[in-house]
Write a protein that holds these residues in place. Sequence first.
Motif, mmCIF file in Angstrom:
data_model
loop_
_atom_site.group_PDB
_atom_site.id
_atom_site.type_symbol
_atom_site.label_atom_id
_atom_site.label_comp_id
_atom_site.label_asym_id
_atom_site.label_seq_id
_atom_site.Cartn_x
_atom_site.Cartn_y
_atom_site.Cartn_z
ATOM 1 N N THR A 34 -10.271 0.619 -0.188
ATOM 2 C CA THR A 34 -8.879 2.320 -0.974
ATOM 3 C C THR A 34 -8.446 1.347 -2.169
ATOM 4 O O THR A 34 -8.178 0.219 -2.618
ATOM 5 C CB THR A 34 -8.011 2.536 0.166
ATOM 6 O OG1 THR A 34 -6.978 3.209 -0.814
ATOM 7 C CG2 THR A 34 -6.821 1.073 0.209
ATOM 8 N N GLY A 35 -8.637 1.983 -3.542
ATOM 9 C CA GLY A 35 -8.587 1.289 -4.709
ATOM 10 C C GLY A 35 -8.246 2.457 -5.929
ATOM 11 O O GLY A 35 -9.213 3.199 -5.914
ATOM 12 N N GLU A 36 -8.358 1.949 -7.228
ATOM 13 C CA GLU A 36 -7.875 2.356 -7.950
ATOM 14 C C GLU A 36 -9.526 3.467 -8.952
ATOM 15 O O GLU A 36 -9.992 4.109 -9.497
ATOM 16 C CB GLU A 36 -7.958 1.960 -9.267
ATOM 17 C CG GLU A 36 -8.098 0.652 -9.878
ATOM 18 C CD GLU A 36 -7.993 -0.484 -10.588
ATOM 19 O OE1 GLU A 36 -8.525 -0.861 -11.581
ATOM 20 O OE2 GLU A 36 -6.532 -0.844 -10.809
ATOM 21 N N SER A 37 -11.010 2.809 -7.742
ATOM 22 C CA SER A 37 -11.959 3.215 -8.427
ATOM 23 C C SER A 37 -12.809 2.641 -7.757
ATOM 24 O O SER A 37 -13.186 1.327 -6.944
ATOM 25 C CB SER A 37 -12.430 2.804 -10.497
ATOM 26 O OG SER A 37 -12.316 1.464 -10.211
ATOM 27 N N HIS A 72 -6.107 -3.836 -0.114
ATOM 28 C CA HIS A 72 -7.140 -2.974 -0.243
ATOM 29 C C HIS A 72 -8.069 -2.622 0.905
ATOM 30 O O HIS A 72 -9.065 -1.851 0.814
ATOM 31 C CB HIS A 72 -8.203 -4.480 -0.837
ATOM 32 C CG HIS A 72 -7.651 -4.835 -2.265
ATOM 33 N ND1 HIS A 72 -7.198 -4.789 -3.254
ATOM 34 C CD2 HIS A 72 -7.383 -6.425 -2.206
ATOM 35 C CE1 HIS A 72 -6.355 -5.179 -4.033
ATOM 36 N NE2 HIS A 72 -6.973 -6.431 -3.416
ATOM 37 N N MET A 109 1.167 -1.157 0.030
ATOM 38 C CA MET A 109 -0.274 -0.047 -0.409
ATOM 39 C C MET A 109 0.992 1.304 -0.035
ATOM 40 O O MET A 109 1.509 1.683 1.047
ATOM 41 C CB MET A 109 -0.668 0.171 1.388
ATOM 42 C CG MET A 109 -1.629 1.347 1.106
ATOM 43 S SD MET A 109 -2.851 0.890 2.611
ATOM 44 C CE MET A 109 -4.091 -0.753 2.081
ATOM 45 N N ASN A 110 0.627 2.031 -0.928
ATOM 46 C CA ASN A 110 1.290 2.995 -1.004
ATOM 47 C C ASN A 110 1.169 4.171 -0.190
ATOM 48 O O ASN A 110 -0.292 4.890 -0.977
ATOM 49 C CB ASN A 110 1.555 3.735 -3.048
ATOM 50 C CG ASN A 110 2.686 4.944 -2.596
ATOM 51 O OD1 ASN A 110 3.425 5.263 -1.857
ATOM 52 N ND2 ASN A 110 2.800 5.897 -3.707
ATOM 53 N N ASN A 151 -3.567 7.625 -1.177
ATOM 54 C CA ASN A 151 -2.712 7.889 -2.617
ATOM 55 C C ASN A 151 -3.546 6.775 -3.350
ATOM 56 O O ASN A 151 -3.439 6.304 -3.847
ATOM 57 C CB ASN A 151 -1.328 7.828 -2.104
ATOM 58 C CG ASN A 151 -0.837 8.075 -3.559
ATOM 59 O OD1 ASN A 151 -1.315 8.888 -4.167
ATOM 60 N ND2 ASN A 151 0.367 7.294 -4.163
ATOM 61 N N SER A 152 -5.083 7.172 -3.259
ATOM 62 C CA SER A 152 -5.976 6.349 -4.374
ATOM 63 C C SER A 152 -7.220 7.225 -4.961
ATOM 64 O O SER A 152 -7.051 7.893 -4.426
ATOM 65 C CB SER A 152 -6.007 4.696 -3.369
ATOM 66 O OG SER A 152 -7.415 5.189 -2.590
ATOM 67 N N ASN A 153 -7.367 6.793 -5.571
ATOM 68 C CA ASN A 153 -9.151 7.126 -5.833
ATOM 69 C C ASN A 153 -10.903 6.862 -5.565
ATOM 70 O O ASN A 153 -11.091 8.145 -5.879
ATOM 71 C CB ASN A 153 -8.790 6.486 -7.551
ATOM 72 C CG ASN A 153 -8.125 6.999 -9.061
ATOM 73 O OD1 ASN A 153 -6.951 7.963 -8.387
ATOM 74 N ND2 ASN A 153 -7.712 5.888 -10.103
ATOM 75 N N TYR A 154 -10.366 5.940 -5.219
ATOM 76 C CA TYR A 154 -11.866 5.667 -4.322
ATOM 77 C C TYR A 154 -11.491 5.276 -2.769
ATOM 78 O O TYR A 154 -10.967 4.292 -2.645
ATOM 79 C CB TYR A 154 -12.903 4.937 -5.318
ATOM 80 C CG TYR A 154 -13.904 4.565 -4.258
ATOM 81 C CD1 TYR A 154 -14.845 5.550 -4.716
ATOM 82 C CD2 TYR A 154 -13.471 3.336 -4.138
ATOM 83 C CE1 TYR A 154 -15.959 4.847 -3.480
ATOM 84 C CE2 TYR A 154 -15.112 3.117 -3.424
ATOM 85 C CZ TYR A 154 -16.217 3.960 -3.129
ATOM 86 O OH TYR A 154 -16.954 3.214 -2.450
ATOM 87 N N GLN A 155 -12.153 6.171 -1.801
ATOM 88 C CA GLN A 155 -12.098 5.486 -1.022
ATOM 89 C C GLN A 155 -13.356 5.078 0.014
ATOM 90 O O GLN A 155 -14.186 5.906 -0.360
ATOM 91 C CB GLN A 155 -11.242 5.894 0.385
ATOM 92 C CG GLN A 155 -9.424 6.838 -0.099
ATOM 93 C CD GLN A 155 -9.900 7.626 -1.141
ATOM 94 O OE1 GLN A 155 -10.469 8.594 -0.890
ATOM 95 N NE2 GLN A 155 -8.791 7.865 -1.827
#
Length: 402
Positions: free
Chosen positions: A374-377, A348, A1-2, A318-322
């Motif tokens: 938390t993830g890309e979309s 995730h 996880m970044n 640092n993700s697009n969706y939470q």
Amino acid sequence: MNLTNKLTVTMKDAYPVTTIYSSRPSYEDSPWLAAEEHQLNFLSARELHIAELPVIVHEASITDKLATLYQLVDRTVPSNVHTFTDRQSYESLLTQLTHDGQNTIQFQYIHDDSILDPSHYTIDKQIFIDLNNKSKIHQFVDPKHLPKRLIIPHHTLEETLKTWNYPFVIKPGDERPTAGGYGVMICYNDEDLYDAKQRIEACSTESDLLIIEQFITPVENYCIQFATTDDGQITYLGAAKQIIDDHGFYKGNESIETIDQDIIDIGYDIMKKGVEYGFFGIAGFDVLVDESNNAYVIDLNFRVNGSTALLLLKEQLNSNYQKFINYFSPGNNEQFYQLIKRYVEAGHLFPLSYYDGDWYKGEYVQSRFGAIWTGESKAFIKHIEAQFKDELNNIKEASNFD
């Protein structure tokens, strides 16, 4: 996880350095806070990542299991925690921590004066009560952003409702704590109204005033949040979309990309009035937007909210969706924990809190987990969460306990 390294704002920036935080409701009975003891204990550790203040936490919420989950995301459990195990130890701890007058307690919910003298509150107790009293919302919100509403004595409910058509909302009209929508009774039909009346009757000795409110069909349901920082400025923390079922029960929050400036301005105006009244700290306001793009403020929470951690951690994740959500063990607590651990390791799930049911000996207690997906979309997380739920549903029944 970044993850990035530093929060822009923490609770420490919003409260005096002598503040100790307690998010656990009082052990006293509260008629509108329909949650059992373990659920209320679970609440005590939700803000550990964002506090940077001493926090009062139940021991079952700070076991080695939480430490392991935190390690998986390169975090450590804060050392500045004060633990309790039951009502006696909790109330004794409050007295102990404030006995010399050096520390104050920032409660999430008010406690009776017999438990702690009002002089030990971080925010003046009466100000805190007034700001969170649903019957006083009109003092802080522009009337054009309020639903139609009446404040009535509870014994006049039957007569008053003769002039109201379904659907409508009934709420308690006092300072008693509510959470998760349990004090909100949405009535679509006679059956809902009957259930509401049963609850009201059970609480009538505690709450004399009721609010009848116009039901707003929401296109959007936001919690917008602000903080006063140590320089006295009001800071906009962000907004999250609330996940609410048809009867108003809170199920979590999810991040949003944008929100109209007009909605932010409504919240800022409320926060400004609250600060002028004597408030400081973190606050969140529930705003509905209907199909005609009208905005209605339905609740003021001059305190930390369920989505505060999501908003403050957003840049770090640092993700697009939470998405903030809680889960409960459906049976075997160890299988529940191992399932969570795998999804945290995969990047995730970001763990906020873990209430370890196995801390208790001689009885079965459900473990509970609070986290942020938390993830890309949104579509990606919806897919991953569906897999998680399938595995959750396959957990065995509770095994023999120690």
